[in-house]
Design a protein around this motif. Structure first.
Motif, PDB file in Angstrom:
ATOM      1  N   PHE A   1       0.855  -1.189   0.000  1.00 13.20           N
ATOM      2  CA  PHE A   1       0.000   0.000   0.000  1.00 13.20           C
ATOM      3  C   PHE A   1       0.892   1.241   0.000  1.00 13.20           C
ATOM      4  CE2 PHE A   1      -2.502  -3.310   1.991  1.00 13.20           C
ATOM      5  CZ  PHE A   1      -3.781  -3.112   1.511  1.00 13.20           C
ATOM      6  N   ARG A   2       0.590   2.178  -0.872  1.00 10.01           N
ATOM      7  CA  ARG A   2       1.283   3.469  -0.896  1.00 10.01           C
ATOM      8  C   ARG A   2       0.272   4.545  -0.524  1.00 10.01           C
ATOM      9  NH1 ARG A   2       3.770   0.201  -4.548  1.00 10.01           N
ATOM     10  NH2 ARG A   2       6.075   0.258  -4.510  1.00 10.01           N
ATOM     11  N   LEU A   3       0.506   5.194   0.612  1.00  9.08           N
ATOM     12  CA  LEU A   3      -0.458   6.126   1.182  1.00  9.08           C
ATOM     13  C   LEU A   3       0.229   7.444   1.526  1.00  9.08           C
ATOM     14  CD1 LEU A   3      -2.091   3.614   3.696  1.00  9.08           C
ATOM     15  CD2 LEU A   3      -3.006   4.255   1.446  1.00  9.08           C
ATOM     16  N   SER A   4      -0.551   8.498   1.561  1.00  9.54           N
ATOM     17  CA  SER A   4      -0.038   9.816   1.948  1.00  9.54           C
ATOM     18  C   SER A   4      -0.931  10.433   3.000  1.00  9.54           C
ATOM     19  CB  SER A   4       0.028  10.756   0.736  1.00  9.54           C
ATOM     20  OG  SER A   4       0.965  10.292  -0.215  1.00  9.54           O
ATOM     21  N   LEU A   5      -0.325  11.040   4.006  1.00  5.30           N
ATOM     22  CA  LEU A   5      -1.048  11.850   4.976  1.00  5.30           C
ATOM     23  C   LEU A   5      -1.067  13.269   4.435  1.00  5.30           C
ATOM     24  CD1 LEU A   5       0.647  10.510   8.250  1.00  5.30           C
ATOM     25  CD2 LEU A   5      -1.188   9.486   6.880  1.00  5.30           C
ATOM     26  N   THR A   6      -2.251  13.780   4.158  1.00  2.00           N
ATOM     27  CA  THR A   6      -2.345  15.035   3.423  1.00  2.00           C
ATOM     28  C   THR A   6      -3.247  16.033   4.131  1.00  2.00           C
ATOM     29  OG1 THR A   6      -4.234  14.239   2.116  1.00  2.00           O
ATOM     30  CG2 THR A   6      -2.033  13.828   1.234  1.00  2.00           C
TER      31      THR A   6
ATOM     32  N   ASN B   1       4.409  11.492   4.762  1.00  5.17           N
ATOM     33  CA  ASN B   1       3.795  12.545   5.557  1.00  5.17           C
ATOM     34  C   ASN B   1       3.931  13.877   4.835  1.00  5.17           C
ATOM     35  OD1 ASN B   1       2.771  14.278   7.434  1.00  5.17           O
ATOM     36  ND2 ASN B   1       4.309  13.872   9.014  1.00  5.17           N
ATOM     37  N   LYS B   2       2.831  14.346   4.266  1.00  4.49           N
ATOM     38  CA  LYS B   2       2.806  15.613   3.556  1.00  4.49           C
ATOM     39  C   LYS B   2       2.208  16.739   4.404  1.00  4.49           C
ATOM     40  CE  LYS B   2       2.615  13.361  -0.964  1.00  4.49           C
ATOM     41  NZ  LYS B   2       1.884  13.228  -2.259  1.00  4.49           N
ATOM     42  N   LEU B   3       2.076  16.472   5.701  1.00  3.18           N
ATOM     43  CA  LEU B   3       1.592  17.493   6.621  1.00  3.18           C
ATOM     44  C   LEU B   3       2.734  18.394   7.065  1.00  3.18           C
ATOM     45  CD1 LEU B   3      -0.562  15.154   8.903  1.00  3.18           C
ATOM     46  CD2 LEU B   3      -1.347  16.488   6.927  1.00  3.18           C
ATOM     47  N   ALA B   4       2.396  19.499   7.703  1.00  2.00           N
ATOM     48  CA  ALA B   4       3.398  20.415   8.241  1.00  2.00           C
ATOM     49  C   ALA B   4       3.779  20.048   9.665  1.00  2.00           C
ATOM     50  CB  ALA B   4       2.867  21.849   8.190  1.00  2.00           C
ATOM     51  N   GLU B   5       3.349  18.888  10.133  1.00  2.00           N
ATOM     52  CA  GLU B   5       3.635  18.442  11.499  1.00  2.00           C
ATOM     53  C   GLU B   5       3.869  16.939  11.482  1.00  2.00           C
ATOM     54  OE1 GLU B   5       0.180  18.612  14.041  1.00  2.00           O
ATOM     55  OE2 GLU B   5      -1.130  18.452  12.307  1.00  2.00           O
TER      56      GLU B   5
ATOM     57  N   ARG C   1       9.048   9.391   5.016  1.00  2.00           N
ATOM     58  CA  ARG C   1       8.263   8.203   4.676  1.00  2.00           C
ATOM     59  C   ARG C   1       8.486   7.148   5.756  1.00  2.00           C
ATOM     60  NH1 ARG C   1       8.733   5.413  -1.174  1.00  2.00           N
ATOM     61  NH2 ARG C   1       7.306   7.159  -1.619  1.00  2.00           N
ATOM     62  N   TRP C   2       7.399   6.457   6.131  1.00  2.00           N
ATOM     63  CA  TRP C   2       7.471   5.328   7.068  1.00  2.00           C
ATOM     64  C   TRP C   2       7.031   4.079   6.313  1.00  2.00           C
ATOM     65  CZ3 TRP C   2       3.284   3.262  10.657  1.00  2.00           C
ATOM     66  CH2 TRP C   2       3.834   2.372  11.596  1.00  2.00           C
TER      67      TRP C   2
END
Length: 516
Positions: free
Chosen positions: A71-76, A116-120, A148-149
């Motif tokens: 799975f390739r996922l992004s936190l956005t 993780n594409k968030l600012a935190e 990336r994790w």
């Protein structure tokens, strides 16, 4: 990009200043319902009768690569209109708010690449899974902005509904509230042989139930105060898969609802309007031994249940919920008892204990032949306490006015290992509640069995495998559990209250699984 507020701010805080500092009233966005397998046209989201088609999270099964499901996922960061025309900043997994339903099979090896594409910083905890501590996604597995994790593990769980969500140190509450969560379907051969409803989005429907505080301007607000720190954040409006006043047009004679209490703090008693019966078939960790005819199901934050609803008569049904006043606190006042709509409270306190509110309107297409649910679902021997070689005791407390969240008298400390548990040994964990408020107790890396409650047999929902259990005020619940593998003397798992504000305030401890 969204930056959620730290829950460790001083209390109390002026509400207007708090909303500005939280960032939830800072940005606008276009409406983005979670797309379903059969996506609803955006023009349908505001129907003339005030109801909205239930958003079904898209099903994502990853890609098979070298024998593993990847799975390739992004936190956005994102935006969502909780009120039409009014934008609020949010967080999502591959979406502006919440995320897709991740599908996998028992026995598979799964690999995740999460950007993780968030600012935190953020984490992604695999709630209900047995897995190595390094892959657990607790507060020690921080994903920094831009990083990336890539955890990987074998899917050991029985078929059921699980979920993933933020578990960031002291900020799980605001991040889950902003949308960092998603459902997970685990499938297996044992369940598929039963021919239960399993056509995703057609007769097998996930329901992520969440309450949210919407202020007078229509913006999403995460309120911080001494009251919410003690009681947890409870909203004045309810959303199911991000949908308010949700409606589902059923095409089949029976419907399988997989219900997840994804709220930060609110407990729910789910029932059908008119005191209609449901068939309860599964809890957190999979199928019960047999279906149980029930008229209500109580779920605390983090708990799941699966019910089958008979639609053969072709009559509309409404799934309702109440928020049980007796479980949720010493300070909640009784509401006026309000019916219908997503509204639950009056003002931003979100305290709607005793109110009745709509979860889902179900509209069958036509009458049909009633379908039978198998009389035997799973082979489950009763838990055997005599197999335990040790008993551990955990006392949950809140201190004076909620000012000292603790387990066994200690607040969470990232540098302290509270328990060392030998691998492969059955243990009894006694969970005692010394406070005047109910707490859902969650254990990482385990599916346990409930032995009893103050010596009494558990209710039907607790007769199968569980990972989260309600402990009522002044009550003791005994659990039987064993950690079968994945030893690590240094990297811990968590046990904690799943009222997220309690977790963030310190009602959490750490344990490591060590070689016997």
């Amino acid at each position: 990009m969204i930056r959620t507020p730290p829950i460790t701010q001083a209390f109390p805080v002026d509400r207007r200043t708090l909303i500005k500092s939280a960032g939830f009233a800072a940005a606008g966005f276009a409406a983005f319902p979670l797309a379903g397998c059969k996506a609803q046209d955006a023009s349908m989201l505001d129907s003339t009768d005030g109801s909205n088609p239930l958003a079904i999270p898209p099903l994502q099964s990853g890609e098979m690569e070298q024998g593993a499901r990847v799975f390739r996922l992004s936190l956005t960061p994102g935006q969502k209109e909780f009120v039409p025309g009014v934008a609020s900043p949010t967080i999502g997994i591959d979406a502006p708010y919440l995320g897709p339903t991740l599908e996998m099979r028992r026995g598979e090896w799964v690999q995740f690449h999460i950007d993780n594409k968030l600012a935190e910083g953020a984490t992604v905890h695999w709630h209900g899974f047995e897995l190595p501590a390094a892959a657990d996604g607790g507060p020690h597995q921080l994903i920094r902005p831009g990083e990336r994790w890539s955890p990987s593990f074998e899917v050991r769980q029985r078929a059921s509904l699980y979920w993933c969500h933020s578990h960031l140190e002291r900020e799980a509450g605001p991040q889950v509230y902003a949308g960092l969560a998603a459902p997970i379907y685990v499938r297996d051969d044992e369940e598929e042989r039963l021919d239960l409803p399993s056509d995703y989005g057609v007769d097998d429907i996930p329901l992520i139930v969440q309450d949210r505080v919407i202020d007078g301007s229509g913006r999403l607000v995460y309120p911080l105060s001494m009251h919410t720190r003690m009681m947890g954040v409870r909203g004045n409006r309810i959303f199911v898969n991000g949908t308010e006043n949700a409606v589902f047009d059923a095409q089949t004679g029976q419907l399988r609802l997989r219900i997840l209490n994804g709220s930060n703090a609110r407990f729910y008693d789910f029932s059908l309007e008119g005191d209609r019966s449901m068939q309860l078939i599964a809890s957190d960790g999979g199928l019960l031994d047999r279906p149980h005819i029930v008229r209500s199901v109580r779920l605390a934050p983090g708990e799941r249940a699966q019910v089958i609803i008979d639609l053969s008569e072709g009559r509309p049904l409404r799934l309702l919920a109440t928020s049980p006043e007796s479980t949720m606190g010493m300070m909640g006042g009784r509401g006026r008892g309000m019916m219908g709509g997503g509204m639950m409270g009056r003002g931003n306190s979100g305290d709607a204990s005793g109110d009745v509110f709509q979860i889902l309107d179900i509209r069958p297409a036509r009458s049909a032949q009633p379908a039978r649910v198998p009389t035997q679902l799973a082979s489950l021997a009763p838990p055997d306490p005599s197999s335990a070689v040790r008993t551990r005791r955990f006392v949950l407390d809140m201190g004076m006015m909620g000012g000292g969240m603790s387990i066994n008298g200690a607040a969470m400390d990232m540098n302290v290992i509270n328990e060392r548990v030998p691998v492969g040994q059955w243990e009894i964990w006694e969970i005692a509640n010394a406070s005047m408020m109910a707490h859902p107790f969650h254990i990482h890396n385990a599916q346990f069995r409930v032995i009893d409650r103050d010596g009494r047999a558990p209710p039907p929902l607790e007769t199968s495998l569980k990972d989260t259990v309600i402990v009522n005020p002044r009550e003791q619940v005994r659990l039987l559990l064993r950690f079968e593998e994945h030893t690590d003397p240094d990297l811990p798992y968590m046990y904690h209250c799943h009222i997220l504000e309690h977790e963030d305030a310190g009602m959490m401890g750490q344990f490591v699984v060590v070689k016997s």
